[in-house]
Scaffold this motif. Structure first.
Motif, PDB file in Angstrom:
ATOM      1  N   UNK A 136       0.838  -1.215   0.000  1.00 50.81           N
ATOM      2  CA  UNK A 136       0.000   0.000   0.000  1.00 50.81           C
ATOM      3  C   UNK A 136       0.870   1.261   0.000  1.00 50.81           C
ATOM      4  N   UNK A 137       1.968   1.228   0.730  1.00 49.77           N
ATOM      5  CA  UNK A 137       2.885   2.376   0.765  1.00 49.77           C
ATOM      6  C   UNK A 137       3.424   2.673  -0.636  1.00 49.77           C
ATOM      7  N   UNK A 138       3.864   1.641  -1.363  1.00 51.01           N
ATOM      8  CA  UNK A 138       4.443   1.849  -2.695  1.00 51.01           C
ATOM      9  C   UNK A 138       3.378   2.251  -3.724  1.00 51.01           C
ATOM     10  N   UNK A 139       2.188   1.646  -3.640  1.00 52.78           N
ATOM     11  CA  UNK A 139       1.191   1.929  -4.682  1.00 52.78           C
ATOM     12  C   UNK A 139       0.660   3.348  -4.560  1.00 52.78           C
ATOM     13  N   UNK A 140       0.579   3.872  -3.342  1.00 48.83           N
ATOM     14  CA  UNK A 140       0.113   5.260  -3.204  1.00 48.83           C
ATOM     15  C   UNK A 140       1.143   6.244  -3.756  1.00 48.83           C
ATOM     16  N   UNK A 141       2.426   5.920  -3.617  1.00 46.65           N
ATOM     17  CA  UNK A 141       3.460   6.756  -4.223  1.00 46.65           C
ATOM     18  C   UNK A 141       3.395   6.660  -5.738  1.00 46.65           C
ATOM     19  N   UNK A 142       3.137   5.454  -6.249  1.00 47.19           N
ATOM     20  CA  UNK A 142       2.992   5.271  -7.693  1.00 47.19           C
ATOM     21  C   UNK A 142       1.800   6.029  -8.237  1.00 47.19           C
ATOM     22  N   UNK A 143       0.679   6.000  -7.491  1.00 46.29           N
ATOM     23  CA  UNK A 143      -0.529   6.722  -7.924  1.00 46.29           C
ATOM     24  C   UNK A 143      -0.272   8.222  -7.949  1.00 46.29           C
TER      25      UNK A 143
END
Length: 737
Positions: free
Chosen positions: A306-313
């Motif tokens: 979740x930490x990485x995907x929010x940065x990707x978004x």
């Protein structure tokens, strides 16, 4: 595998030497600048472009300064090819570093027009066509991507340039890859590879191998893709191209991801992500964040994913990478599903689906907007119905409880009476027994009725409690939706740093007070490039007041913002009266007002500032503008023709007014919320006259101080009458000169 990991960590160590590279770039820049005084004009421009390139990713101010110096020299001496090169380099910066896709395309088109002024610029024009096509492909606009790629082959003498042909075939292969026509993608990419091998270009060969591997990934030939990527790594290693090495590294990770060997894929994505982050390429870094999160979800590391995907978004949204945003929504849906948040998971799935549809159809986007509005209305009607039923249920419950109490009292009285009768009728035992039996049967009947009534009351109370919980849940959903809408609206409005960059840190203020959480007011800013002729590429500032406030007004403000993007940036219409005329047509068309006879729209003030020529231009639809110059306040009225609604004539015509900027001037654009606010000791409107006096009294103050004065004044005005805010309030002040 062990050798591969050792190699990857060795490569990561090489990438960590950024400080050394920065020092080397500074030394190179100093040595190049030392050559300027004795160089010819064309050589000066070439040197300044090289110096600018050294600062592109670590000092954008110096990059733009040196590049602008080169363009100025080229314009002064009519060195059109070098002028085009400066413009083209700036376009590359806008796309690759800033992620501003539409603005970058516009800049490439500007460079194309410059190249057309001189012969023998086929290769330069081909490069512009290439990058325009590439950006359109990234944005998901396949038709335009293919159109611009094919333009390359129509250029004269282009068949003599092997490198350009190689790049063109590679790009067309990428377009076919995007359309999932992998066979055509491979055919074109192999043509590109053959041209690069003919030229002996190791970097080009590596690039073609990278892209060829992605096509085999699409065909699910993963082992073949890994083999080609390892071959590409060997060519990057020959050229000592550590940044280029990240492409095959990422692709190998992608292959393992598709093979569901997630633990093997993770170190490749982690390394690629770090390198892209250091190089400043947010587009590629966003892709790695997304892929890494996908792997982590599949091995159960949900929190880390979740930490990485929010940065990707975040990065994908900033760069307008819509396909990547869709992937992010899909992964967030999977994350929430794994956490048991099924409602949120469904919401993300719907977002991904809607965005996929919106890439192909603007009409679908408008339909979704309409459906959301209808959904909000229906949900409010449902809430009102539940509240009404709840009230009726409460009244019924009270009446039934009252009946139960009366019944209980009657039962007690009967029992007491029965005891008296029994005491007095000892001698008549038989008769008394019969009476007692009758009374007992009657009591049992009463008790049965009481039991049934209690069960009914409990059922009613349980239903009321269920409806209450459902109502609270729906209320929370509405509140969360509106809060999310507020974040979207705030993201659409221009940030303060845009104003600071355009006018200077001390030369602007923004007073923005929505009546509800979201607002029907909005403001908009676009700064054009250096003007070459009157009314071209002006700095445009707009304040608008849409019909209604709250959620309906916010929908209108989003429509207005989107239409202004298309009118001013894409269609290059920047004269205020023409902006208003075009906006009137587009709003009427978008809302189908000729068919529906609706009158939604907006009142708007448009200010265009031409700093080099010391002129400003104004046009308004209902809304005025005030400016103060030499301690004299001037109010320019807008035309009495609002934006939106069915007009009597064929098309609206707005009046253009000109302001001389040879003296320092402060402009004020505002909606009618400030002057129409009720308050004060007599609970009256603030009035336009009082606003003019307030502006004139305080215009000499610093603009940051003015903002505090205007905000405190209106809040005290409201507080005196114990009123609430009656409308959205927006006021923007800017100082020029």
């Amino acid at each position: 595998m062990k050798k591969t990991i050792i190699f990857l960590f060795s490569l990561l160590f090489c990438f960590s030497q950024n400080s050394l590279v920065f020092a080397q770039n500074q030394a190179k820049a100093d040595s190049l600048l030392a050559l300027l005084p004795q160089s010819a004009d064309s050589t000066k421009v070439s040197l300044l472009i090289k110096v600018a390139n050294l600062y592109m990713r670590n000092d954008t101010t110096k990059f733009r300064t040196y590049l602008q110096q080169g363009e100025n020299i080229a314009q002064q001496h009519q060195l059109y090819r070098w002028e085009g090169k400066c413009q083209q380099r700036f376009a590359f910066y806008l796309y690759n570093v800033r992620g501003e896709h539409l603005v970058a395309i516009k800049q490439y088109q500007k460079a194309l027009k410059t190249y057309e002024k001189v012969s023998n610029t086929e290769i330069d024009r081909a490069s512009c066509y290439y990058y325009i096509s590439y950006i359109y492909r990234v944005m998901g606009d396949v038709a335009n991507a293919l159109q611009y790629a094919l333009k390359i082959f129509k250029l004269p003498k282009i068949d003599q340039d092997i490198e350009t042909l190689a790049r063109a075939y590679d790009l067309i292969g990428q377009v076919y890859y995007h359309e999932q026509d992998y066979e055509q993608a491979i055919i074109n990419k192999e043509k590109s590879l053959a041209y690069y091998k003919q030229k002996g270009d190791n970097a080009g060969i590596a690039l073609s191998l990278n892209n060829l591997a992605t096509a085999y990934l699409g065909m699910k030939q993963y082992e073949k893709a890994i083999e080609i990527n390892r071959e590409a790594m060997a060519y990057h290693e020959k050229d000592k191209d550590s940044v280029g090495m990240t492409y095959p590294i990422h692709n190998i990770g992608d292959a393992y991801l598709n093979m569901r060997e997630y633990k093997k894929a993770i170190p490749y994505f982690e390394l690629s992500m770090r390198v892209y982050g250091q190089s400043g390429s947010t587009v590629d870094a966003a892709m790695d964040y997304t892929k890494l999160a996908n792997c982590l979800v599949n091995i159960g590391q949900i929190e880390k994913a979740e930490k990485y995907i929010r940065q990707g978004l975040k990065l994908s949204g900033q760069n307008n990478e819509m396909n990547s945003v869709i992937d992010c929504y899909d992964i967030l849906s999977a994350i929430d599903s794994a956490k048991g948040n099924f409602k949120s998971a469904l919401a993300y799935h719907k977002k991904a689906t809607e965005l996929r549809d919106s890439i192909d159809s603007k009409e679908k986007k408008d339909q979704i907007l309409k459906m959301r509005t209808m959904y909000d209305v229906e949900r409010k009607d449902a809430e009102n119905l539940v509240l009404k039923k709840d009230q009726e249920l409460s009244e019924k419950t009270i009446k039934q409880q009252y009946g139960i109490i009366i019944g209980a009292i009657i039962g007690v009285i009967l029992c007491v009476g029965l005891a008296i009768v029994l005491y007095r009728s000892k001698e008549q035992s038989l008769k008394a027994n019969r009476q007692l039996q009758a009374q007992q049967e009657q009591i049992e009947q009463y008790n049965e009725e009481l039991r049934q009534q209690n069960e009914e009351i409990n059922a009613i109370l349980e239903l009321a409690n269920t409806q209450k919980n459902e109502l609270e849940h729906q209320h929370k959903e509405i509140t969360d939706s509106i809060a999310y809408a507020q974040r979207i609206q705030q993201a659409i409005l221009p940030f303060a740093n845009r104003f600071q960059k355009t006018f200077g840190a001390d030369n602007f203020f923004i007073l923005y007070k929505p009546r509800n959480v979201v607002s029907g007011d909005f403001y908009w800013l676009y700064e054009g490039e250096n003007p070459t002729s009157p009314l071209q590429n002006l700095t445009t500032l707009i304040v608008a007041d849409c019909t209604g406030h709250g959620v309906p007004g916010a929908f209108m403000s989003m429509i207005g913002t989107q239409l202004l993007q298309e009118i001013v940036i894409q269609k290059n219409i920047n004269s205020p009266e023409k902006i208003l005329a075009k906006l009137q047509k587009e709003v009427t068309y978008a809302l189908k007002q000729k068919e529906t006879q609706t009158f939604d729209g907006m009142d708007i003030a448009v200010l265009a500032i031409d700093k080099p020529n010391q002129k400003a231009y104004f046009a308004g639809a209902m809304n005025p503008m005030i400016y103060i110059q030499n301690n004299e306040l001037v109010e320019l009225k807008g035309d009495k023709i609002p934006i939106g609604g069915v007009q009597m004539g064929e098309e609206a015509v707005y009046t253009l007014k000109t302001i001389d900027l040879t003296q320092p001037t402060t402009f004020y654009l505002f909606s009618d919320g400030y002057q129409d606010q009720f308050g004060g000791e007599r609970n009256k409107k603030f009035t336009t006259k009082a606003l003019r006096e307030l502006l004139l009294q305080n215009h000499a103050q610093p603009l940051a101080t003015q903002e505090k004065i205007f905000q405190n004044t209106i809040e005290q005005w409201i507080a005196k009458a114990k009123e609430s805010q009656t409308d959205d309030i927006t006021m923007v002040g800017v100082k020029v000169g």
